[in-house]
Write an enzyme that holds these catalytic residues in place. Structure first.
Site, PDB file in Angstrom:
ATOM      1  N   CYS A 181      39.342  31.439  41.800  1.00 47.57           N
ATOM      2  CA  CYS A 181      40.249  32.244  40.968  1.00 47.57           C
ATOM      3  C   CYS A 181      40.368  31.652  39.567  1.00 47.57           C
ATOM      4  O   CYS A 181      40.704  30.483  39.402  1.00 47.57           O
ATOM      5  CB  CYS A 181      41.628  32.290  41.630  1.00 47.57           C
TER       6      CYS A 181
HETATM    7  N1  MHO Z   1      44.848  35.367  45.385  1.00 46.88           N
HETATM    8  C1  MHO Z   1      45.016  35.524  43.974  1.00 46.88           C
HETATM    9  C2  MHO Z   1      43.776  35.896  43.266  1.00 46.88           C
HETATM   10  C3  MHO Z   1      43.958  35.996  41.808  1.00 46.88           C
HETATM   11  S1  MHO Z   1      42.632  35.393  40.989  1.00 46.88           S
HETATM   12  C4  MHO Z   1      42.810  35.897  39.386  1.00 46.88           C
HETATM   13  C5  MHO Z   1      46.138  36.498  43.731  1.00 46.88           C
HETATM   14  O1  MHO Z   1      47.251  36.045  43.689  1.00 46.88           O
HETATM   15  O2  MHO Z   1      45.922  37.700  43.590  1.00 46.88           O
HETATM   16  O3  MHO Z   1      41.496  36.168  41.474  1.00 46.88           O
END
Ligand code: MHO
Length: 209
Positions: A16
């Site tokens: 991420c």
């Molecule tokens: N699990 C994360 C992913 C965001 S990252 C920018 C969320 O909170 O959506 O891919």
């Protein structure tokens, strides 16, 4: 005469990108960070339709203070590169691990470092890829300095800079890392102390209208 420092840029994908940006933002010698999409073929990717790209971070650095080799060490030590697709809860092609390179010397350094990691983690496979950087597409503003933006007090202490300034700001890159608690412990502490001091010393308190 004043000459500007020799700035270089490097791009990495390591899960991420909110976190990736914070991983690099506090390093001495790193001046700017930008999240975006790279590694795929889709033109003009967007967060909800990034195609075959990986969430990435572009790091602008002063090579007198930090080297590509050192950035590689941070890359390896700050995520789990044995997972084929993703990090922890984040699963999918967009979270794959990639070192982007801009030529033969960087490819060589990347391969050497990958070989070293592969020897270290004997039982598992290092899935991180090495590939030449094509186009780096900066992501939407709401994804830039995401961790910092979750802390309005920090934004306020910086004077609520307009978005474009925030994206270029060296201090914002650092505080974004601080907000994610990804600065080295001594720096994390130093910033804590300083912020507490500033807040104590006196924001004017609005008591009456
Ligand atoms: N699990 C994360 C992913 C965001 S990252 C920018 C969320 O909170 O959506 O891919």
């Amino acid at each position: 005469p004043t000459t500007s420092p020799p700035l270089k840029s490097a791009v990495f994908a390591l899960g991420c990108f909110w976190r990736s940006e914070a991983v690099f933002g506090c390093l001495n010698g790193v001046l700017q960070t930008t999240v975006g999409y790279a590694g795929g073929s889709k033109t003009n990717p967007e967060y909800r339709s990034l195609g075959d790209h990986a969430e990435s971070v572009q790091v602008v650095y002063d090579e007198r203070l930090i080297s590509f080799r050192q950035l590689l060490e941070v890359f390896w030590s700050s995520h789990d590169y044995r997972q084929v697709f993703g990090q922890g809860p984040d699963v999918g092609n967009q979270y794959r691990s990639i070192i982007f390179t801009n030529g033969t010397e960087e490819s060589r350094l990347a391969s050497v470092s990958k070989g070293r990691e592969q020897t270290k983690s004997k039982s598992s496979i290092v899935t991180a890829q090495i590939q030449p950087l094509g186009t780096f597409y900066p992501a939407e503003p709401e994804h830039q300095k995401f961790e910092l933006k979750r802390r309005p007090v920090l934004l306020q202490l910086m004077g609520n800079l307009p978005e474009e300034e925030l994206e270029r700001s060296h201090l914002a890159a650092k505080l974004n890392s601080y907000a994610a608690e990804l600065c080295p412990p001594n720096i994390q502490k130093k910033i804590d102390v300083k912020i507490t001091e500033i807040i104590k010393k006196g924001w004017p308190i609005l008591s009456d209208l």
